[in-house]
Enzyme design. Structure first.
Site, mmCIF file in Angstrom:
data_model
loop_
_atom_site.group_PDB
_atom_site.id
_atom_site.type_symbol
_atom_site.label_atom_id
_atom_site.label_comp_id
_atom_site.label_asym_id
_atom_site.label_seq_id
_atom_site.Cartn_x
_atom_site.Cartn_y
_atom_site.Cartn_z
ATOM 1 N N ASP A 44 0.828 -1.207 0.000
ATOM 2 C CA ASP A 44 0.000 0.000 0.000
ATOM 3 C C ASP A 44 0.865 1.261 0.000
ATOM 4 O O ASP A 44 2.075 1.196 -0.193
ATOM 5 C CB ASP A 44 -0.943 -0.055 1.213
ATOM 6 C CG ASP A 44 -2.309 0.488 0.872
ATOM 7 O OD1 ASP A 44 -2.367 1.532 0.207
ATOM 8 O OD2 ASP A 44 -3.310 -0.127 1.261
ATOM 9 N N GLU A 84 -1.753 1.363 -4.345
ATOM 10 C CA GLU A 84 -1.782 2.818 -4.334
ATOM 11 C C GLU A 84 -2.915 3.329 -5.198
ATOM 12 O O GLU A 84 -3.073 2.913 -6.340
ATOM 13 C CB GLU A 84 -0.442 3.349 -4.850
ATOM 14 C CG GLU A 84 -0.401 4.829 -5.008
ATOM 15 C CD GLU A 84 -0.917 5.537 -3.780
ATOM 16 O OE1 GLU A 84 -2.142 5.660 -3.641
ATOM 17 O OE2 GLU A 84 -0.096 5.966 -2.957
ATOM 18 N N ASP A 118 -11.083 2.787 -2.683
ATOM 19 C CA ASP A 118 -11.654 1.551 -2.140
ATOM 20 C C ASP A 118 -13.106 1.398 -2.595
ATOM 21 O O ASP A 118 -13.925 2.297 -2.423
ATOM 22 C CB ASP A 118 -11.600 1.570 -0.605
ATOM 23 C CG ASP A 118 -10.171 1.413 -0.110
ATOM 24 O OD1 ASP A 118 -9.250 1.285 -0.948
ATOM 25 O OD2 ASP A 118 -9.977 1.430 1.113
HETATM 26 C C1 GLA Z 1 -6.191 0.770 1.858
HETATM 27 C C2 GLA Z 1 -6.453 -0.189 0.695
HETATM 28 C C3 GLA Z 1 -7.489 -1.234 1.103
HETATM 29 C C4 GLA Z 1 -7.004 -1.968 2.343
HETATM 30 C C5 GLA Z 1 -6.685 -0.988 3.459
HETATM 31 C C6 GLA Z 1 -6.020 -1.652 4.651
HETATM 32 O O1 GLA Z 1 -7.308 1.531 2.128
HETATM 33 O O2 GLA Z 1 -6.899 0.537 -0.427
HETATM 34 O O3 GLA Z 1 -7.738 -2.121 0.046
HETATM 35 O O4 GLA Z 1 -5.859 -2.714 2.012
HETATM 36 O O5 GLA Z 1 -5.804 0.040 3.007
HETATM 37 O O6 GLA Z 1 -5.710 -0.754 5.658
#
Ligand code: GLA
Length: 688
Positions: free
Chosen positions: A440, A480, A501
């Protein structure tokens, strides 16, 4: 707009602040037609706007979508609703409305100097779509499913278009704003001066009608069938594991001819294991037979540097367990992947997302403790007592295991990150037996001096090199959500997120599904754009609940992720798969679109205010085509063969029910339900 993702906003501390300052001074008020006796003009802004389906941020009463005054082409309005395309509002009028009046257009806020400046920064940070400040929308009004009125194509700076629609007898009115741009460019749309003239009680904003669910995927035949990827890449010297996915009445027996030296097939489980001893390409003939017959197929094994020659397919903890994954849940998911039969359709990764590490600030005894041991080795929290044994458990079932980290001091949820321990962490993951890393971009102030391209690339490259040096094949997936897609392949990533997300709502899924056009240029074997995880089945995020997507929306979700050649990662509780969800995840002809060895990503063929056609070239010369209806009512959707670069008679197969539809001379069209899809595969018809 939408505006750059939340991480961008967090960096600059912009969220909302700059847009809320200006008061509505000197606003002009347009008035609706005077209400006759016994009638009232009900402002649209007084309805429950929480019912509005909107793709970016939230609708605003008497304000623009960014919270400023409503203004179209220099004219201000005190009353109305500020929204962002695509947006939809269903209103129950009970047959008691007379008319709807409004002035509609794109809000001027998208051209304000301050917004322009921030957009320019976003563009300079590598987000190409922020270059153009040009909203393009069409407003539509439906009465009981019939189109009553539609605006011209309205663009930034154009004067408002007046609306006056007769609603006599209409039970349900639906207001739609469609984006005609690429779905991301500043479609801040205003229903200004919007009133519903009513005879009785006020109108009510309502949720759209519920749909019945329906299963399209035929049950697997009792005869053997080999499914899943027909090409698989591995590095010579790394442990090799490929489970041949196959369906058919048990017991199945597997065999393989021309397996490369170093590899071995277990005839009962269909698992190929061992180690490739050299680089090269092998065309292995795989057969599977049972009491009823035999299936045979070519499996191309490529010994080289490239992993993920087809998009990874698996499961991830985040959408269901969020911050509470544990060893037992991972084992249960692996067991369910086998017991549900999903493994027989090519599903293979069982991925742990964030929160398997210790959390520096936690008071929870299961999570507190040092992030690393005295030698700097990362420590799992107490919910993961033995990562090596856990990975072994997953591998023993013919599956693969995935893990998560971030180049920052901490992960996005505040757990131990890989900063300054990249090589050591990669070695640790390999020693435990992981096959996939989701990486991430959070708490990166130390790992990168700024968010410049150079600094980001350096952080990604560090981990890519560290993984490649482990001697284990670990798929590298960037999570990312800043736009890394134009260059992510160059830093050694196998896949990278192209979106924020996802949530299990139509606006979220629809926005992701239809805003990917143009990115196909960077997708191909070993490097994929990732549209985030499937929001199907039972999901978490607080209480465990069934996905809020409707059946048609779910068919759209799976179809478009397959066309887009996105990694497919199931986000639900694997132990609670219902028949409908299993039908979504086990359609081999649909999954074949995703796993096609040519590795093309679909692009958009055509688009109108409600319908889109996307097409993906397939290795055998056929094309997979999605006819999508983003609208609120059934639509006829057409694709002409010339739009696909094809001509003559083409045979059309309907992929969800797996039926042939016949031969068509110039085009194909189908009536597609609200938010639904017709997914077809077209190929030159065999000559008689
Ligand atoms: C970000 C990612 C998610 C998940 C969270 C975990 O938001 O986009 O898919 O992995 O972190 O903290």
């Amino acid at each position: 707009m939408p505006f750059p993702g939340r991480k961008f906003l967090a960096i600059f501390g912009l969220a909302g602040r700059i847009f809320l300052s200006a008061p509505a001074v000197g606003a002009q008020t347009a008035t609706p037609l005077a209400a006759a006796p016994g009638e009232t003009n009900v402002p649209l802004s007084t309805l429950d706007l929480g019912q509005m389906l909107q793709e970016d941020s939230s609708p605003q009463a008497n304000r623009s979508v960014m919270g400023r005054f409503l203004q179209i082409s220099g004219k201000r309005y005190t009353n109305g609703v500020g929204t962002h395309a695509r947006s939809v509002l269903w209103v129950n009028l009970r047959g008691e409305a007379r008319r709807f009046t409004a002035n509609v257009g794109i809000d001027d806020e998208v051209v304000s100097p301050i917004v322009q400046r921030e957009l320019r920064s976003a563009y300079e940070l590598g987000m190409p779509e922020y270059r153009l400040v040009n909203g393009r929308v069409i407003f539509q009004i439906y009465g009981d499913g019939r189109l009553l009125w539609k605006s011209r194509l309205l663009q930034t700076g154009m004067p408002a278009e007046p609306v006056a629609v007769d609603l006599d007898g209409v039970q349900t009115m639906v207001l739609v704003v469609s984006s005609l741009g690429d779905a991301i460019n500043y479609d801040d749309a205003d229903w200004a001066d919007a009133y519903i003239t009513m005879r009785g009680a006020p109108p009510k904003a309502v949720p759209p009608p519920l749909e019945d669910s329906y299963v399209l995927t035929p049950k697997p035949a009792a005869q053997p069938r080999i499914n899943g990827a027909a090409v698989y890449g591995a590095r010579p010297g790394s442990p090799f594991l490929f489970t041949i996915p196959a369906t058919g009445q048990a017991p199945l027996q597997f065999a393989a001819r021309h397996l490369p030296r170093g590899l071995h097939l277990d005839p009962d489980s269909g698992r190929i294991t061992g180690v490739l001893t050299r680089r090269g390409e092998w065309h292995v003939t795989v057969t599977v037979h049972n009491a009823l017959g035999k299936a045979e197929r070519d499996l191309k094994i490529v010994g080289g540097d490239t992993l993920a020659l087809t998009p990874p397919m698996g499961w991830n903890t985040w959408n269901v367990f969020g911050r509470d994954p544990d060893d037992a849940k991972i084992r249960a998911a692996a067991d369910a992947m086998v017991a549900s039969g999903l493994i027989n359709h090519g599903w293979s990764y069982i991925n742990i997302d964030d929160c398997w590490q210790n959390q520096h600030s936690s008071k929870d005894p299961r999570l507190s403790g040092p992030g690393r041991d005295e030698r700097g080795r990362v420590l799992p929290n107490r919910k993961f007592p033995d990562m090596k044994t856990l990975c072994d458990y997953v591998h023993q079932r013919g599956l693969k295991a995935g893990i998560y980290s971030s180049p920052g001091m901490y992960t996005c949820a505040g757990y131990t990150g890989s900063f300054e321990h990249e090589a050591q962490d990669a070695q640790t993951y390999a020693a435990w037996g992981f096959d996939y890393l989701k990486y991430d971009w959070c708490y990166t102030t130390h790992s990168a001096r700024d968010v410049s391209l150079f600094e980001q690339r350096r952080a990604w490259e560090t981990m890519a090199h560290a993984l490649a040096a482990t001697g284990r094949d670990i798929v590298f997936s960037l999570s990312e959500t800043l736009d890394v897609w134009p260059w992510a392949r160059e830093v050694g990533a196998n896949c990278w997120r192209t979106t924020g997300d996802i949530t299990d709502t139509w606006p979220s899924m629809d926005f992701i599904a239809f805003s990917q056009n143009g990115r196909e240029s960077v997708a191909g074997p070993g490097h994929w754009n990732d549209c985030d995880m499937f929001v199907v089945g039972k999901l978490g995020g607080g209480r465990l609940h069934p996905t809020r997507l409707s059946p048609n929306e779910l068919y759209t979700h799976i179809s478009q992720w397959c066309l887009l050649a996105s990694p497919l990662l199931i986000g639900c509780d694997m132990t609670q798969l219902d028949d409908f969800t299993r039908n979504l995840l086990t359609n081999d002809e649909v999954l074949e679109v995703n796993q096609d060895p040519l590795g093309r990503q679909a692009h958009r063929i055509s688009k109108t205010e409600n319908v889109e056609v996307w097409a993906k070239a397939m290795a055998d010369g056929s094309q997979a085509v999605g006819l999508f209806n983003r609208g609120e009512f059934p639509e006829r959707v057409q694709v002409a063969w010339t739009e696909l670069g094809l001509k003559g008679r083409l045979a059309v197969r309907d992929l969800w029910p797996q039926t042939d539809l016949g031969q068509f001379a110039e085009s194909f069209s189908a009536t597609v339900p609200r938010h639904g899809v017709k997914l077809i595969r077209v190929r030159p018809a065999a000559r008689p």
